[in-house]
Design an enzyme around this catalytic site. Structure first.
Site, PDB file in Angstrom:
ATOM      1  N   GLU A 171       0.825  -1.204   0.000  1.00  0.00           N
ATOM      2  CA  GLU A 171       0.000   0.000   0.000  1.00  0.00           C
ATOM      3  C   GLU A 171       0.868   1.266   0.000  1.00  0.00           C
ATOM      4  O   GLU A 171       1.149   1.835   1.057  1.00  0.00           O
ATOM      5  CB  GLU A 171      -0.947   0.023   1.209  1.00  0.00           C
ATOM      6  CG  GLU A 171      -1.880   1.230   1.196  1.00  0.00           C
ATOM      7  CD  GLU A 171      -2.795   1.294   2.410  1.00  0.00           C
ATOM      8  OE1 GLU A 171      -3.621   2.212   2.467  1.00  0.00           O
ATOM      9  OE2 GLU A 171      -2.677   0.427   3.298  1.00  0.00           O
ATOM     10  N   LYS A 208      -2.658  -2.087  -3.098  1.00  0.00           N
ATOM     11  CA  LYS A 208      -3.709  -1.212  -2.563  1.00  0.00           C
ATOM     12  C   LYS A 208      -3.267   0.222  -2.831  1.00  0.00           C
ATOM     13  O   LYS A 208      -2.300   0.705  -2.233  1.00  0.00           O
ATOM     14  CB  LYS A 208      -3.923  -1.467  -1.069  1.00  0.00           C
ATOM     15  CG  LYS A 208      -5.007  -0.580  -0.452  1.00  0.00           C
ATOM     16  CD  LYS A 208      -5.348  -0.998   0.971  1.00  0.00           C
ATOM     17  CE  LYS A 208      -6.370  -0.053   1.590  1.00  0.00           C
ATOM     18  NZ  LYS A 208      -6.794  -0.477   2.936  1.00  0.00           N
TER      19      LYS A 208
END
Length: 290
Positions: A171, A208
């Site tokens: 992420e 992500k």
């Protein structure tokens, strides 16, 4: 892995920790004077998460996976370890947040702080039947050095996670308020592709990412052989704005936290709570299946 790669639905992020926990509780209607210790605070947030996970609205028909905070992993839901409850009862894939927060800004980015005892945490996660992990960094400006530092660190740790037999969610969040957000995303995409190309067959990751400024910007990335799925964080957008932006991007699924829980309140009756969660899940699901 088949559900993560091919399932219809989204990833619920239930991993608020540290400084974000009081904010999550406040949004749920619990003020800071409701607890007098960190232990009591985490008991309250676990009760909130338990209410979400046990709701009839929270099912594998629309939710592929849930990301847990380590204390949630160590707790129980209806007498079962949380990860086992998610998979055995709900059919939802459990992930564990492993980062310990962000370092100070340098070169327009905030890399992760060191993660002590990561090997032990990964062994515990595997023992508790967790499928994968999640770790977050933040990019604030289109600085080549800062973007490289974030992605280099993410993939260095991702390889440790893959060595432990777990699937990492990488992420590298892009700040939605960055004045040069599009420029950051161009640098980020190039860096991600370079690192993905270096992964060996069978070492697959989930990405992500912040919903991009350019529609379908990450669409080609979804077809990289080392990418199991590309999910999007809400990044500070309201749920209405996040789902509007998400729905424009083909194949991009949600991994929302605050936006998913928006509208839930501790004072709601169970019927009111379930109805509000149902509406939220339905809205996020629709945007995740465009």
């Amino acid at each position: 892995m088949d559900r993560i790669r091919h399932g219809a639905g989204f990833i619920a992020a239930l991993d608020q920790s540290g400084g974000s926990t009081p904010r999550a509780l406040k949004a749920y209607g619990i003020e800071p004077d409701a607890w007098s210790s960190e232990e009591e605070m985490f008991d309250l947030v676990h009760a909130m998460r338990t209410r979400v996970m046990t709701s009839p609205a929270f099912t594998s028909e629309r939710i592929l996976a849930a990301i847990l905070f380590e204390r949630t992993l160590d707790s129980e839901v209806e007498g079962r370890p949380t990860a086992d409850y998610l998979w055995d009862v709900k059919g939802i894939v459990p992930f564990l947040k492993v980062d310990k927060g962000l370092a100070e800004e340098a070169h327009g980015a905030r890399v992760m702080k060191p993660i002590p005892n990561l090997e032990d945490t990964l062994a515990k996660a595997a023992d508790k039947h967790v499928f994968g992990t999640k770790m977050r960094s933040v990019i604030l400006h289109a600085d080549t050095q800062g973007v490289a530092a974030v992605v280099d660190q993410q993939f260095e740790i991702a390889n440790q996670i893959l060595d432990a037999g777990l699937t990492p969610i990488i992420e590298p969040e892009v700040d939605i308020h960055a004045p040069d957000k599009t420029g950051i995303e161009l640098l980020l995409l190039a860096s991600l592709n370079a690192h993905l190309d270096d992964l060996r067959e069978g070492r697959d990751v989930v990405l992500k990412l912040t919903i991009p400024s350019v529609t379908d910007f990450y669409h080609a990335l979804m077809h990289h052989p080392r990418v199991a799925r590309v999910a999007a964080l809400s990044g500070g957008y309201t749920r209405a704005e996040a789902v509007r932006r998400l729905a424009r991007n083909r194949g991009l699924i949600a991994s929302f936290s605050r936006a998913l829980l928006e509208g839930l309140d501790v004072s709601q009756t169970q019927a009111e709570f379930d109805a509000a969660l149902e509406a939220s899940i339905a809205e996020v699901y629709r945007a995740s299946t465009t």
